[in-house]
Design an enzyme around this catalytic site. Structure first.
Site, mmCIF file in Angstrom:
data_model
loop_
_atom_site.group_PDB
_atom_site.id
_atom_site.type_symbol
_atom_site.label_atom_id
_atom_site.label_comp_id
_atom_site.label_asym_id
_atom_site.label_seq_id
_atom_site.Cartn_x
_atom_site.Cartn_y
_atom_site.Cartn_z
ATOM 1 N N CYS A 100 0.861 -1.180 0.000
ATOM 2 C CA CYS A 100 0.000 0.000 0.000
ATOM 3 C C CYS A 100 0.898 1.232 0.000
ATOM 4 O O CYS A 100 1.709 1.407 0.898
ATOM 5 C CB CYS A 100 -0.893 -0.002 1.233
ATOM 6 S SG CYS A 100 -1.733 1.564 1.512
ATOM 7 N N CYS A 104 -3.013 7.663 -1.732
ATOM 8 C CA CYS A 104 -4.322 7.774 -2.390
ATOM 9 C C CYS A 104 -5.388 8.344 -1.473
ATOM 10 O O CYS A 104 -6.317 9.002 -1.952
ATOM 11 C CB CYS A 104 -4.789 6.413 -2.881
ATOM 12 S SG CYS A 104 -3.488 5.306 -3.396
ATOM 13 N N THR A 191 -3.913 4.511 7.456
ATOM 14 C CA THR A 191 -2.868 4.086 6.541
ATOM 15 C C THR A 191 -1.924 5.249 6.224
ATOM 16 O O THR A 191 -2.364 6.283 5.741
ATOM 17 C CB THR A 191 -3.497 3.569 5.243
ATOM 18 O OG1 THR A 191 -4.354 2.477 5.568
ATOM 19 C CG2 THR A 191 -2.447 3.102 4.266
ATOM 20 N N GLU A 257 -0.177 1.215 9.424
ATOM 21 C CA GLU A 257 -1.388 1.852 9.924
ATOM 22 C C GLU A 257 -1.156 2.310 11.356
ATOM 23 O O GLU A 257 -0.338 1.729 12.070
ATOM 24 C CB GLU A 257 -2.574 0.870 9.918
ATOM 25 C CG GLU A 257 -3.201 0.683 8.551
ATOM 26 C CD GLU A 257 -2.347 -0.139 7.600
ATOM 27 O OE1 GLU A 257 -1.552 -0.976 8.074
ATOM 28 O OE2 GLU A 257 -2.457 0.071 6.385
ATOM 29 N N HIS A 292 -12.435 6.063 -2.998
ATOM 30 C CA HIS A 292 -11.471 5.086 -2.494
ATOM 31 C C HIS A 292 -11.833 3.664 -2.934
ATOM 32 O O HIS A 292 -10.962 2.813 -3.069
ATOM 33 C CB HIS A 292 -11.320 5.193 -0.972
ATOM 34 C CG HIS A 292 -9.939 4.807 -0.519
ATOM 35 N ND1 HIS A 292 -8.794 5.339 -1.055
ATOM 36 C CD2 HIS A 292 -9.512 3.901 0.393
ATOM 37 C CE1 HIS A 292 -7.745 4.790 -0.504
ATOM 38 N NE2 HIS A 292 -8.144 3.909 0.383
ATOM 39 N N TYR A 296 -9.319 0.939 -5.272
ATOM 40 C CA TYR A 296 -8.993 -0.476 -5.072
ATOM 41 C C TYR A 296 -9.027 -1.273 -6.374
ATOM 42 O O TYR A 296 -8.463 -2.365 -6.443
ATOM 43 C CB TYR A 296 -9.937 -1.091 -4.033
ATOM 44 C CG TYR A 296 -9.496 -0.813 -2.606
ATOM 45 C CD1 TYR A 296 -9.060 0.440 -2.225
ATOM 46 C CD2 TYR A 296 -9.516 -1.824 -1.641
ATOM 47 C CE1 TYR A 296 -8.640 0.694 -0.937
ATOM 48 C CE2 TYR A 296 -9.101 -1.580 -0.349
ATOM 49 C CZ TYR A 296 -8.665 -0.323 0.002
ATOM 50 O OH TYR A 296 -8.249 -0.076 1.279
ATOM 51 N N CYS A 299 -4.986 -0.245 -7.234
ATOM 52 C CA CYS A 299 -3.847 -0.672 -6.401
ATOM 53 C C CYS A 299 -3.848 -2.180 -6.158
ATOM 54 O O CYS A 299 -2.816 -2.828 -6.263
ATOM 55 C CB CYS A 299 -3.817 0.099 -5.086
ATOM 56 S SG CYS A 299 -5.021 -0.422 -3.834
ATOM 57 N N GLU A 447 -6.907 -5.972 3.901
ATOM 58 C CA GLU A 447 -7.339 -4.627 3.505
ATOM 59 C C GLU A 447 -8.357 -4.683 2.373
ATOM 60 O O GLU A 447 -9.209 -3.808 2.256
ATOM 61 C CB GLU A 447 -6.153 -3.749 3.105
ATOM 62 C CG GLU A 447 -6.570 -2.277 3.054
ATOM 63 C CD GLU A 447 -5.469 -1.330 2.655
ATOM 64 O OE1 GLU A 447 -4.701 -1.679 1.763
ATOM 65 O OE2 GLU A 447 -5.399 -0.247 3.246
HETATM 66 FE FE1 SF4 Z 1 -3.290 1.897 -0.086
HETATM 67 FE FE2 SF4 Z 1 -4.697 1.091 -2.180
HETATM 68 FE FE3 SF4 Z 1 -5.777 2.764 -0.384
HETATM 69 FE FE4 SF4 Z 1 -3.846 3.560 -2.083
HETATM 70 S S1 SF4 Z 1 -5.935 2.884 -2.617
HETATM 71 S S2 SF4 Z 1 -3.995 4.011 0.093
HETATM 72 S S3 SF4 Z 1 -2.574 1.737 -2.176
HETATM 73 S S4 SF4 Z 1 -5.133 0.637 -0.051
HETATM 74 FE FE FE Z 2 -6.710 1.389 1.946
#
Ligand code: SF4
Ligand code: FE
Length: 483
Positions: A100, A104, A191, A257, A292, A296, A299, A447
């Site tokens: 991660c 983001c 995070t 985290e 968000h 996902y 990422c 996650e």
């Molecule tokens: Fe982490 Fe994915 Fe969230 Fe970006 S989108 S902060 S890489 S979990």
């Molecule tokens: Fe996340």
């Protein structure tokens, strides 16, 4: 100031005197801590890649208000093309870090607050949009990383924020002053907060007028008085203290985290983006969560690419690559992973302009994206473990491998096909273990379940956005039903 290099970013974080605790002790230099450093390296990758001409189109964008080139993590999406590029950028970073990369959440907060603040001002005559734009330009100008903090501890989940026996279970305003507000509470599993220059706080649920003190959004720097971080434990975290490079699986990158505590933190007026307008709390939450959930679809797909590659590699090393069931499992993993990507791209391509002028993803498709992410990575991990074999959790340690007496035994009995060293076989097994069960599982498997909201949160949104009434209309029309 223009875009920072990775090294400049690290040094800029080093200068921030933040209060970080881990294993009951204060960490004086988080930047140099062996457990924490890999997570910093992941954010660093968002700076390093932005310096490379071949990634400039994905990693940077031009802000039309200022005409300046900014890191895409500090960009306001001005069209569906920006939304698509965001997902592609996240897949790229997932592939490069298998972790991660944290930045983001700030980007998703920027875009959610941008449109929400505009609509609050329009209805209530407040000054949040101006406040936010000034903050954003400061972030862009200095190429900062911002943590987006949403999830409150929540206490008794059956009670609204104002009904909690302990009023601090949701972050709240405890004092209103002419020059600002004082806030108290905590945000859970934040995070990357310790790798950030500032943190943006948002509410975590839709609220009623009784929750006025809880409907609050603002930004503060990490060294603000009263802010303290307690690092979350990860399985296998202390392997990073052992000094080797095999057992950690991914020595360079990781995620982190922290429980982030606001103990009577002062926020000046010009850093406030919501303060008591309870009817807009839900809008801010929904938009941030939507962005968000889109994220996902980028990422996690990038990390999935690494896991599929690792599974295919261990199949080669085991001499199993030609078996038809192995080939089929790799096809299935690819199919699942690309399905997630399809969702990330689709909710971006179907995005629409908000009143403020920035672009919001299609909320239904973004929630479908994340709902699939709560499932498919589990199946991808299951198949990777199947292909790897039991040795993925039983292999001796690197210390045994390096031991003069035990090393030759491990070398001999953990060997796979001719031409591949036992060390390389151990390395790829440890990477699979790391992604499936170890520290990176925080950023991949678990996650995938809870990050950006647990599965039921998406189902509520899918129910709200699914428009069953219109679908009933389609069916009734074709069936010749006249009611
Ligand atoms: Fe982490 Fe994915 Fe969230 Fe970006 S989108 S902060 S890489 S979990
Ligand atoms: Fe996340």
């Amino acid at each position: 100031m223009s875009l920072m290099t990775g090294e400049q970013y690290i040094e800029s974080i080093r200068k921030i005197k933040m209060q970080v605790y881990m294993f009951g002790e204060k960490i004086e230099s988080p930047v140099d801590d062996p457990i924490l450093r890999p997570s910093l390296n992941s954010v660093r990758a968002t700076y390093d890649l932005a310096q490379k001409p071949e990634y400039a189109d994905l990693m940077t964008a031009v802000d039309p208000d200022t005409g300046k080139t900014v890191n895409r993590f500090a960009h306001i999406h001005r069209g569906t093309e920006d939304l698509v590029k965001k997902v592609k950028m996240q897949r790229l970073l997932g592939q490069q870090t298998a972790a991660c990369f944290q930045r983001c959440v700030g980007m998703d907060a920027f875009n959610a607050i941008y449109s929400t603040a505009y609509e609050i001002d329009k209805k209530r005559g407040t000054n949040y949009f101006e406040n936010f734009k000034n903050f954003l330009h400061y972030v862009q100008e200095n190429d900062l990383t911002i943590d987006g903090a949403m999830t409150d501890p929540k206490g008794d989940r059956s009670l609204a924020p104002h009904e909690q026996p302990d009023p601090d279970m949701y972050l709240r305003v405890v004092e209103r002053r002419p020059d600002g507000i004082v806030v108290r509470g905590a945000k859970a599993h934040q995070t990357g907060v310790l790798n950030s220059h500032e943190v943006i706080v948002m509410p975590t649920v839709a609220m009623s007028p009784d929750d006025k003190d809880y409907a609050v959004s603002f930004a503060v720097p990490l060294d603000v008085k009263g802010l303290l971080l307690i690092i979350g434990r990860q399985s296998c975290d202390t392997r990073k203290l052992e000094g080797g490079s095999i057992d950690v699986g991914n020595a360079e990158y990781g995620g982190v985290e922290a429980l982030t505590v606001f103990d009577d933190v002062f926020v000046p007026n010009d850093r406030i983006f919501l303060n008591g307008e309870t009817e807009f709390a839900g809008m801010m939450v929904e938009r941030f969560a939507g962005y968000h959930r889109q994220s996902y679809g980028g990422c996690k797909v990038g990390v999935g690419d690494v896991l599929i590659g690792a599974a295919a590699t261990i199949a080669d090393y085991n001499g199993a690559a030609k078996a038809s069931h192995i080939k089929d499992k790799l096809i299935e993993m690819t199919h699942l992973n690309e399905t997630l990507y399809c969702c990330g791209i689709a909710c971006s391509a179907e995005g629409a302009k908000t009143e403020s002028g920035n672009y919001l993803i299609n909320l239904l498709l973004a929630n479908v994206c994340k709902q699939n992410v709560t499932r498919f990575p589990y199946e991808i991990v299951r198949l990777a473990e199947d292909i790897a074999g039991g040795v993925v959790v039983t292999a001796p340690s690197e210390k045994d491998f390096r031991d003069p007496k035990l090393g030759p035994i491990v070398e001999k009995y953990l060997k796979g096909v001719q031409g591949v060293s036992t060390e390389n076989r151990l390395r790829i097994l440890r990477l699979i273990e790391n992604l499936a069960l170890g520290t990176a599982a925080v950023g991949y498997r678990t996650e995938s379940m809870h990050g950006a909201g647990s599965p039921q949160a998406q189902r509520i949104m899918i129910a709200r956005q699914g428009n069953i009434a219109a679908k009933k209309g389609l069916a009734k029309a074709l069936a010749g039903i006249k009611e």
